[in-house]
Design an enzyme around this catalytic site. Structure first.
Site, PDB file in Angstrom:
ATOM      1  N   LYS A  40      44.825  35.952  32.544  1.00  0.00           N
ATOM      2  CA  LYS A  40      44.641  36.967  33.451  1.00  0.00           C
ATOM      3  C   LYS A  40      45.473  36.916  34.853  1.00  0.00           C
ATOM      4  CE  LYS A  40      41.384  40.117  35.384  1.00  0.00           C
ATOM      5  NZ  LYS A  40      40.884  41.780  34.519  1.00  0.00           N
ATOM      6  N   THR A  44      40.727  40.127  40.652  1.00  0.00           N
ATOM      7  CA  THR A  44      39.925  40.442  41.884  1.00  0.00           C
ATOM      8  C   THR A  44      38.667  40.636  41.642  1.00  0.00           C
ATOM      9  OG1 THR A  44      40.178  42.982  41.411  1.00  0.00           O
ATOM     10  CG2 THR A  44      42.168  41.959  42.793  1.00  0.00           C
ATOM     11  N   ASP A  52      37.141  37.452  34.776  1.00  0.00           N
ATOM     12  CA  ASP A  52      37.306  37.609  33.151  1.00  0.00           C
ATOM     13  C   ASP A  52      37.360  36.353  32.445  1.00  0.00           C
ATOM     14  OD1 ASP A  52      36.572  40.262  33.491  1.00  0.00           O
ATOM     15  OD2 ASP A  52      38.767  40.961  33.498  1.00  0.00           O
ATOM     16  N   GLY A 111      42.482  46.628  35.524  1.00  0.00           N
ATOM     17  CA  GLY A 111      42.283  48.284  35.647  1.00  0.00           C
ATOM     18  C   GLY A 111      43.323  48.811  34.660  1.00  0.00           C
ATOM     19  N   LEU A 194      28.661  47.054  20.362  1.00  0.00           N
ATOM     20  CA  LEU A 194      28.007  45.907  20.051  1.00  0.00           C
ATOM     21  C   LEU A 194      26.556  45.805  20.459  1.00  0.00           C
ATOM     22  CD1 LEU A 194      31.060  43.467  20.219  1.00  0.00           C
ATOM     23  CD2 LEU A 194      30.279  44.824  18.114  1.00  0.00           C
TER      24      LEU A 194
END
Ligand SMILES: Nc1ncnc2c1ncn2[C@@H]1O[C@H](COP(=O)(O)OP(=O)(O)OP(=O)(O)O)[C@@H](O)[C@H]1O
Ligand SMILES: [Mg+2]
Length: 223
Positions: A40, A44, A52, A111, A194
């Site tokens: 990644k 931010t 993440d 995003g 899920l």
């Protein structure tokens, strides 16, 4: 170290029609399915959550060597363009090159496509520079046709290859049909809602993904 050929030929850029649309979950599923590395580049919002990268490492049960640290980490839950100046950081977007690896690489954006990174660079510009085909994550439900077709329109205008759309959420055959018909790209997978998001459910979904080779072959065969 710069390793652009590996980046260009054996990886995907996972973007989405919006923030919170499921890019990280889908990235984990694809990394698991393809035994891929994960990166990644721009993270931010770490003032509020760890980001993440640890999520994907956990969900895809990845060895630390396969998880590449973000190039830029910013505190505020804002687009990089807004978060960087708060910390006096200047993002050198030309220095954002794929990490060296001989594994396939899953790169996750921040995003959607028109998120500003700096005054001159949007997320879609970074995707173009990295020269990776895109996996576009879209919600499955109401409103997705418009958001998905707008994103595909922007990618087409920028000359960026789209390997496929992943629809995330309760399956909607009608929305899938519309995206494929009007977007001109395949829906390469559907991921249902899920009950539990953990390494087990990610592994189960990974087993249902097409191979990276088949996705790339289908892309190469498209007119
Ligand atoms: N199919 C699904 N089933 C259950 N939960 C999901 C599903 N898809 C996403 N979620 C949950 O929704 C939240 C947002 O998903 P995710 O973090 O993957 O979005 P994102 O697009 O990566 O967001 P960001 O723009 O912040 O990077 C997470 O808590 C994730 O576990
Ligand atoms: Mg994410």
């Amino acid at each position: 170290m710069i390793d652009t050929p590996t980046c260009a030929h054996r990886g995907v850029f996972v973007t989405g029609t919006d923030t919170g649309v499921g890019k990280t979950l889908i990235s984990a599923i694809l990394a698991k399915a393809w035994q891929a590395d994960y990166w990644k580049p721009l993270q931010t919002g770490v003032a509020d959550e760890p980001g993440d990268t640890p999520s994907v490492a956990f969900l895809a049960d990845m060895a630390p060597s396969r998880v590449h640290a973000p190039a830029v980490v910013l505190q505020a839950p804002l687009p990089p363009w807004a978060a960087a100046p708060l910390e006096g950081v200047r993002i050198d977007t030309h220095a954002l090159t794929c990490p060296a690896t001989h594994a396939p690489l899953v790169v996750e954006g921040a995003g959607g496509l028109l998120v500003p990174i700096d005054d001159d660079t949007m997320m879609i510009d970074l995707i173009g520079r990295l020269a990776l085909p895109v996996i576009l994550v879209a919600r499955s439900g109401l409103g997705t046709i418009n958001h998905t077709l707008l994103s595909l329109h922007a990618l087409k205008a920028a000359g960026i290859a789209v390997a496929g759309v992943v629809m995330n959420g309760p399956p909607s055959p009608s929305n899938r049909l519309a995206i494929e018909r009007f977007g001109g790209v395949p829906v390469m997978a559907e991921v249902p809602a899920l009950d539990v998001v953990d390494a087990g459910s990610v592994a189960a979904m990974a087993a249902r993904m097409p191979t990276l080779a088949s996705v790339m072959e289908a892309l190469a065969a498209r007119p």
